[in-house]
Design a protein around this motif. Structure first.
Motif, PDB file in Angstrom:
ATOM      1  N   HIS A  78       0.809  -1.210   0.000  1.00 32.73           N
ATOM      2  CA  HIS A  78       0.000   0.000   0.000  1.00 32.73           C
ATOM      3  C   HIS A  78       0.846   1.265   0.000  1.00 32.73           C
ATOM      4  O   HIS A  78       0.340   2.346  -0.301  1.00 32.73           O
ATOM      5  CB  HIS A  78      -0.911   0.031   1.229  1.00 32.73           C
ATOM      6  N   ASP A  79       2.147   1.142   0.326  1.00 34.54           N
ATOM      7  CA  ASP A  79       2.982   2.329   0.543  1.00 34.54           C
ATOM      8  C   ASP A  79       4.139   2.469  -0.441  1.00 34.54           C
ATOM      9  O   ASP A  79       4.529   3.589  -0.789  1.00 34.54           O
ATOM     10  CB  ASP A  79       3.538   2.317   1.972  1.00 34.54           C
ATOM     11  N   VAL A  80       4.698   1.354  -0.860  1.00 28.46           N
ATOM     12  CA  VAL A  80       5.885   1.402  -1.719  1.00 28.46           C
ATOM     13  C   VAL A  80       5.654   0.519  -2.940  1.00 28.46           C
ATOM     14  O   VAL A  80       4.685  -0.232  -3.016  1.00 28.46           O
ATOM     15  CB  VAL A  80       7.130   0.920  -0.946  1.00 28.46           C
ATOM     16  N   ASP A  81       6.575   0.640  -3.893  1.00 22.41           N
ATOM     17  CA  ASP A  81       6.478  -0.198  -5.086  1.00 22.41           C
ATOM     18  C   ASP A  81       6.545  -1.675  -4.713  1.00 22.41           C
ATOM     19  O   ASP A  81       7.185  -2.059  -3.720  1.00 22.41           O
ATOM     20  CB  ASP A  81       7.616   0.120  -6.052  1.00 22.41           C
ATOM     21  N   THR A  82       5.881  -2.487  -5.533  1.00 23.78           N
ATOM     22  CA  THR A  82       5.913  -3.938  -5.370  1.00 23.78           C
ATOM     23  C   THR A  82       6.574  -4.538  -6.596  1.00 23.78           C
ATOM     24  O   THR A  82       6.274  -4.142  -7.736  1.00 23.78           O
ATOM     25  CB  THR A  82       4.489  -4.509  -5.230  1.00 23.78           C
ATOM     26  N   ILE A  83       7.469  -5.484  -6.387  1.00 20.57           N
ATOM     27  CA  ILE A  83       8.111  -6.191  -7.508  1.00 20.57           C
ATOM     28  C   ILE A  83       7.626  -7.634  -7.494  1.00 20.57           C
ATOM     29  O   ILE A  83       7.737  -8.339  -6.491  1.00 20.57           O
ATOM     30  CB  ILE A  83       9.638  -6.127  -7.399  1.00 20.57           C
ATOM     31  N   LEU A  84       7.046  -8.048  -8.633  1.00 18.01           N
ATOM     32  CA  LEU A  84       6.513  -9.409  -8.753  1.00 18.01           C
ATOM     33  C   LEU A  84       7.087 -10.086  -9.994  1.00 18.01           C
ATOM     34  O   LEU A  84       7.457  -9.423 -10.980  1.00 18.01           O
ATOM     35  CB  LEU A  84       4.986  -9.381  -8.877  1.00 18.01           C
ATOM     36  N   SER A  85       7.141 -11.401  -9.948  1.00 16.31           N
ATOM     37  CA  SER A  85       7.545 -12.168 -11.121  1.00 16.31           C
ATOM     38  C   SER A  85       6.388 -12.235 -12.106  1.00 16.31           C
ATOM     39  O   SER A  85       5.219 -12.133 -11.723  1.00 16.31           O
ATOM     40  CB  SER A  85       7.944 -13.581 -10.713  1.00 16.31           C
ATOM     41  N   VAL A  86       6.707 -12.367 -13.387  1.00 16.66           N
ATOM     42  CA  VAL A  86       5.685 -12.501 -14.428  1.00 16.66           C
ATOM     43  C   VAL A  86       5.574 -13.982 -14.775  1.00 16.66           C
ATOM     44  O   VAL A  86       6.499 -14.567 -15.352  1.00 16.66           O
ATOM     45  CB  VAL A  86       6.023 -11.665 -15.669  1.00 16.66           C
ATOM     46  N   GLY A  87       4.427 -14.584 -14.423  1.00 16.53           N
ATOM     47  CA  GLY A  87       4.308 -16.026 -14.550  1.00 16.53           C
ATOM     48  C   GLY A  87       3.585 -16.509 -15.779  1.00 16.53           C
ATOM     49  O   GLY A  87       3.359 -17.717 -15.929  1.00 16.53           O
ATOM     50  N   GLY A  88       3.181 -15.608 -16.657  1.00 11.52           N
ATOM     51  CA  GLY A  88       2.479 -16.051 -17.859  1.00 11.52           C
ATOM     52  C   GLY A  88       1.930 -14.877 -18.638  1.00 11.52           C
ATOM     53  O   GLY A  88       2.111 -13.714 -18.278  1.00 11.52           O
ATOM     54  N   ARG A  89       1.225 -15.227 -19.723  1.00  9.68           N
ATOM     55  CA  ARG A  89       0.713 -14.207 -20.647  1.00  9.68           C
ATOM     56  C   ARG A  89      -0.665 -14.675 -21.144  1.00  9.68           C
ATOM     57  O   ARG A  89      -0.807 -15.824 -21.584  1.00  9.68           O
ATOM     58  CB  ARG A  89       1.676 -14.039 -21.811  1.00  9.68           C
ATOM     59  N   VAL A  90      -1.669 -13.769 -21.077  1.00  7.12           N
ATOM     60  CA  VAL A  90      -3.023 -14.127 -21.514  1.00  7.12           C
ATOM     61  C   VAL A  90      -3.538 -13.073 -22.502  1.00  7.12           C
ATOM     62  O   VAL A  90      -3.867 -11.954 -22.107  1.00  7.12           O
ATOM     63  CB  VAL A  90      -3.999 -14.226 -20.325  1.00  7.12           C
ATOM     64  N   PRO A  91      -3.613 -13.416 -23.794  1.00 11.09           N
ATOM     65  CA  PRO A  91      -4.212 -12.492 -24.767  1.00 11.09           C
ATOM     66  C   PRO A  91      -5.731 -12.658 -24.791  1.00 11.09           C
ATOM     67  O   PRO A  91      -6.281 -13.604 -24.219  1.00 11.09           O
ATOM     68  CB  PRO A  91      -3.602 -12.953 -26.085  1.00 11.09           C
ATOM     69  N   ALA A  92      -6.417 -11.747 -25.441  1.00 10.54           N
ATOM     70  CA  ALA A  92      -7.862 -11.885 -25.628  1.00 10.54           C
ATOM     71  C   ALA A  92      -8.137 -13.173 -26.396  1.00 10.54           C
ATOM     72  O   ALA A  92      -7.482 -13.469 -27.392  1.00 10.54           O
ATOM     73  CB  ALA A  92      -8.419 -10.684 -26.387  1.00 10.54           C
ATOM     74  N   GLY A  93      -9.073 -13.945 -25.899  1.00 12.17           N
ATOM     75  CA  GLY A  93      -9.390 -15.229 -26.520  1.00 12.17           C
ATOM     76  C   GLY A  93      -8.571 -16.385 -25.987  1.00 12.17           C
ATOM     77  O   GLY A  93      -8.811 -17.541 -26.340  1.00 12.17           O
ATOM     78  N   GLY A  94      -7.592 -16.086 -25.124  1.00 10.06           N
ATOM     79  CA  GLY A  94      -6.749 -17.130 -24.544  1.00 10.06           C
ATOM     80  C   GLY A  94      -7.129 -17.395 -23.102  1.00 10.06           C
ATOM     81  O   GLY A  94      -8.096 -16.864 -22.588  1.00 10.06           O
ATOM     82  N   ALA A  95      -6.349 -18.234 -22.441  1.00 13.91           N
ATOM     83  CA  ALA A  95      -6.592 -18.558 -21.032  1.00 13.91           C
ATOM     84  C   ALA A  95      -5.287 -19.002 -20.399  1.00 13.91           C
ATOM     85  O   ALA A  95      -4.426 -19.589 -21.064  1.00 13.91           O
ATOM     86  CB  ALA A  95      -7.644 -19.648 -20.903  1.00 13.91           C
ATOM     87  N   LEU A  96      -5.128 -18.732 -19.105  1.00 15.84           N
ATOM     88  CA  LEU A  96      -3.914 -19.132 -18.406  1.00 15.84           C
ATOM     89  C   LEU A  96      -3.926 -20.629 -18.112  1.00 15.84           C
ATOM     90  O   LEU A  96      -2.887 -21.291 -18.177  1.00 15.84           O
ATOM     91  CB  LEU A  96      -3.770 -18.336 -17.106  1.00 15.84           C
ATOM     92  N   GLY A  97      -5.087 -21.161 -17.779  1.00 17.08           N
ATOM     93  CA  GLY A  97      -5.211 -22.587 -17.531  1.00 17.08           C
ATOM     94  C   GLY A  97      -4.786 -23.035 -16.149  1.00 17.08           C
ATOM     95  O   GLY A  97      -4.715 -24.244 -15.879  1.00 17.08           O
TER      96      GLY A  97
END
Length: 418
Positions: A78-97
């Motif tokens: 809530h106060d500072v930047d958050t750094i997260l890993s990117v675990g996947g990619r979902v385009p329109a019409g797709g799904a993460l599964g």
């Protein structure tokens, strides 16, 4: 096909306030138009005959409203930047599964389904991809931001469009989004249109001496066509009661509405009254309105008849207040109240109490930036230029007697009326 009661237009006598006339129309008129099913490409400008019920949620699944990163709001600081890993990619019409894991975010695009477990989307403009493949996210984002819930627009089973609506392009889009490829709409109201008067000549002909070209028939034809009506132009009727009665009687069986302009006052050369009474029944409405007081309503062989004044400005005013709602109601539509916009008067005007009056006006911007209504410099119900060179009508209600510059007035733009 619904029929009108015999006493549908049995009101008259003293000057009738406009609102009372409209209330009578709404209370007494029943649709005469039938119902047909029309492909979606052909329904704009038609009247919806049945409530359109949503068979699916809209949207049908939770999805992202932006390009960005889907995540669990609980993982954001809530106060500072958050750094997260990117675990996947979902385009329109797709799904993460799979479900989003704690401490990760998913690259997502507008319209793409929200991954299970994610409840918030950070816009890509507020995120900074890092060289190591992770992403830096700004603080302060609210839970659920940029995420659209299933059914947040329209819930399955809800009325998406109500019967009686005159369908607009955006309504057609709604029907398409819900999966409809055709709609039940009312058949087009069939209107027989006449002008009356020996002084009239049709455009395109050589103008004889002491005659004028007929404009009312063409104004009304255009206005009725915009309402989705099928209009039959039956030309100019002479000032002869028998000829008018014969023409109306002949047209009645094939039409739902008979409409004339001119000849409805009480002068010696106003023959519509006698003609309609000879062919059917007629009741005069003397509306408390200026311009446009005399309006004739009645029936000829079961078909509704409406007669408007002859002056062009009076024709427009009475069309807006009587014929437009009349045609919509007969056609199975609704006649909602006119939209009135508050503006500042840049005019002086005096009128009698007890009568509603309309002043043709243009909209201009005052020195302080406010929108003002400036009246047309000349008066007269026969001035077509006053309709062409203005933006609409200033409406002065029955209680108003004086308008001064700076007063607040109601304005009806022609774009909402015709």
């Amino acid at each position: 096909m619904a029929q009108l009661s015999d006493d549908c237009f049995a009101f008259g006598g003293a000057l009738l306030p406009v609102d009372e006339a409209l209330a009578e129309l709404r209370a007494r008129l029943a649709p005469v138009a039938g119902i047909e099913r029309v492909p979606l490409h052909g329904v704009v400008g038609r009247i919806l005959a049945e409530d359109l019920i949503a068979g699916v949620d809209l949207p049908p699944f939770a999805n992202s409203a932006v390009d960005g990163y889907a995540l669990r709001h609980a993982d954001l600081s809530h106060d500072v930047d958050t750094i997260l890993s990117v675990g996947g990619r979902v385009p329109a019409g797709g799904a993460l599964g799979r479900q989003v894991q704690p401490g990760e975010t998913i690259r997502i695009f507008t319209g793409a389904p929200m991954p299970e477990g994610a409840d918030t989307v950070m816009m890509q403009e507020d995120a900074e991809p890092l060289p190591d493949g992770r992403v830096r996210l700004r603080p302060g984002l609210k839970r659920g931001a940029n995420a659209r819930e299933a059914g947040e627009d329209v819930r399955a089973g809800a009325v998406a469009l109500a019967a009686g609506r005159l369908l607009r392009p955006q309504d057609v889009g709604m029907a398409a989004a819900l999966g409809y490829d055709a709609l039940a709409v009312r058949t087009r109201l069939r209107v027989a249109l006449f002008s009356t008067g020996d002084e009239l000549a049709s455009p395109g002909a050589v103008l004889p001496a002491l005659k004028v070209y007929d404009s009312n028939r063409f104004t009304l034809h255009a206005a009725l066509t915009r309402l989705g009506c099928t209009v039959t132009d039956l030309g100019i009727l002479p000032d002869h009661p028998a000829a008018v009665a014969s023409a109306l009687t002949e047209a009645a069986p094939a039409h739902d509405l008979l409409l004339t302009s001119g000849g409805v006052s009480t002068g010696e050369e106003d023959h519509v009254k006698a003609a309609v009474e000879a062919a059917g029944s007629l009741f005069f409405w003397r509306l408390a309105i200026k311009p446009g007081r005399p309006v004739a309503l009645g029936q000829v062989r079961g078909t509704v008849f409406a007669g408007l004044p002859g002056n062009p400005v009076a024709v427009v005013v009475t069309f807006v207040h009587i014929v437009r709602p009349l045609a919509l109601l007969l056609g199975g539509g609704t006649a909602p109240p006119l939209l009135r916009f508050p503006v500042r008067a840049a005019l002086r005007y005096r009128k009698k109490a007890g009568r509603r009056e309309y002043v043709r006006a243009s909209l201009v911007r005052g020195e302080d930036g406010a929108i003002e209504a400036r009246s047309f410099p000349r008066e007269g119900a026969g001035l077509l230029s006053s309709l062409v060179e203005t933006d609409g009508l200033v409406e002065l209600d029955e209680a108003t007697t004086t308008v001064m510059p700076g007063d607040a007035v109601a304005f009806l733009p022609f774009s909402e009326l015709l």
